[in-house]
Design a protein around this motif. Structure first.
Motif, short mmCIF file in Angstrom:
data_model
loop_
_atom_site.label_atom_id
_atom_site.label_comp_id
_atom_site.label_asym_id
_atom_site.label_seq_id
_atom_site.Cartn_x
_atom_site.Cartn_y
_atom_site.Cartn_z
N THR A 26 0.80 -1.22 0.00
CA THR A 26 0.00 0.00 0.00
C THR A 26 0.83 1.27 0.00
O THR A 26 1.98 1.27 0.45
N HIS A 27 0.24 2.33 -0.51
CA HIS A 27 0.75 3.68 -0.32
C HIS A 27 -0.09 4.28 0.79
O HIS A 27 -1.31 4.10 0.81
N CYS A 28 0.53 5.00 1.70
CA CYS A 28 -0.20 5.66 2.78
C CYS A 28 0.06 7.16 2.72
O CYS A 28 1.21 7.60 2.69
N GLN A 29 -1.02 7.93 2.70
CA GLN A 29 -0.92 9.38 2.60
C GLN A 29 -1.23 10.08 3.92
O GLN A 29 -1.52 11.27 3.94
N HIS A 41 3.64 10.64 0.53
CA HIS A 41 3.18 9.34 1.03
C HIS A 41 4.38 8.45 1.34
O HIS A 41 5.51 8.78 0.98
N SER A 43 5.40 4.14 1.10
CA SER A 43 4.99 2.91 0.42
C SER A 43 5.43 1.72 1.25
O SER A 43 6.61 1.64 1.65
N GLN A 112 -3.47 -0.57 -3.04
CA GLN A 112 -4.39 0.41 -2.47
C GLN A 112 -3.64 1.64 -1.99
O GLN A 112 -2.42 1.64 -1.89
N VAL A 113 -4.42 2.68 -1.69
CA VAL A 113 -3.92 3.91 -1.09
C VAL A 113 -4.78 4.16 0.15
O VAL A 113 -6.01 4.11 0.06
N THR A 116 -6.35 8.84 2.12
CA THR A 116 -6.45 9.84 1.04
C THR A 116 -7.07 11.14 1.54
O THR A 116 -6.89 12.18 0.91
N ALA A 119 -4.37 13.53 1.78
CA ALA A 119 -3.49 13.59 0.62
C ALA A 119 -3.20 15.03 0.23
O ALA A 119 -4.05 15.91 0.36
N LEU A 125 -1.02 9.62 -7.46
CA LEU A 125 -0.78 8.18 -7.46
C LEU A 125 -1.64 7.54 -8.55
O LEU A 125 -2.60 8.16 -9.01
N ALA A 131 -8.82 3.21 -3.28
CA ALA A 131 -8.53 4.34 -2.40
C ALA A 131 -9.45 4.32 -1.18
O ALA A 131 -10.65 4.03 -1.29
#
Length: 138
Positions: A26-29, A41, A43, A112-113, A116, A119, A125, A131
């Motif tokens: 995942t990417h986390c914002q 973010h 990763s 996933q992110v 958001t 963000a 992304l 999301a």
């Protein structure tokens, strides 16, 4: 397919090897990830209950509370400062490693992110990722 995910810090003093597939990528914002990464973010590859995880070298740690109230224990190399992994005291057995710390960062395949809702407009992304405004439901 190679099973073990290995990686470490920039200077090579801190290394890990995880003989399992991640349960999430995942990417986390969240603001915590933004501050830690110095960009929009972080990763992560998240692994669950992997008793044979090997960490060599000595990590330094600091603790923070994430936007959702989760306590996170951050591990980084005391020599070069590279962030390498997170542990969660409330969730023993869960470890999240930074995608950039992998020996082969190309193995990172985000699905996933999260977070958001916080963000930054300039942090674009891939639009095909699932999301979540906060954390996904469990």
């Amino acid at each position: 397919m190679e099973l073990t995910f290995s990686g470490g810090c920039a200077c090579g003093s801190l290394r890990y090897a995880i003989p399992s597939q991640p349960v999430e990528q995942t990417h986390c914002q969240c603001r915590d990830c933004q501050r830690r990464s110095g960009t929009g973010h972080s990763s992560w590859l998240v692994f669950a209950a992997v008793p044979d995880t090997a960490v060599t070298g000595t990590a330094s740690h600091w603790t923070s509370t994430g936007d959702g109230g989760t306590e996170k224990r951050h591990a980084f190399c005391p020599t070069c400062g590279t962030p390498t992994y997170l542990a969660f005291p409330a969730m023993p057995g869960i470890i999240a490693v930074t995608a950039a710390s992998l020996d082969d960062p190309g193995r990172f395949a985000p699905r996933q992110v999260t977070w958001t809702r916080t963000a930054q407009d300039w942090d674009s992304l891939p639009p095909d990722l699932t999301a979540h405004a906060l954390m996904p439901p469990t």
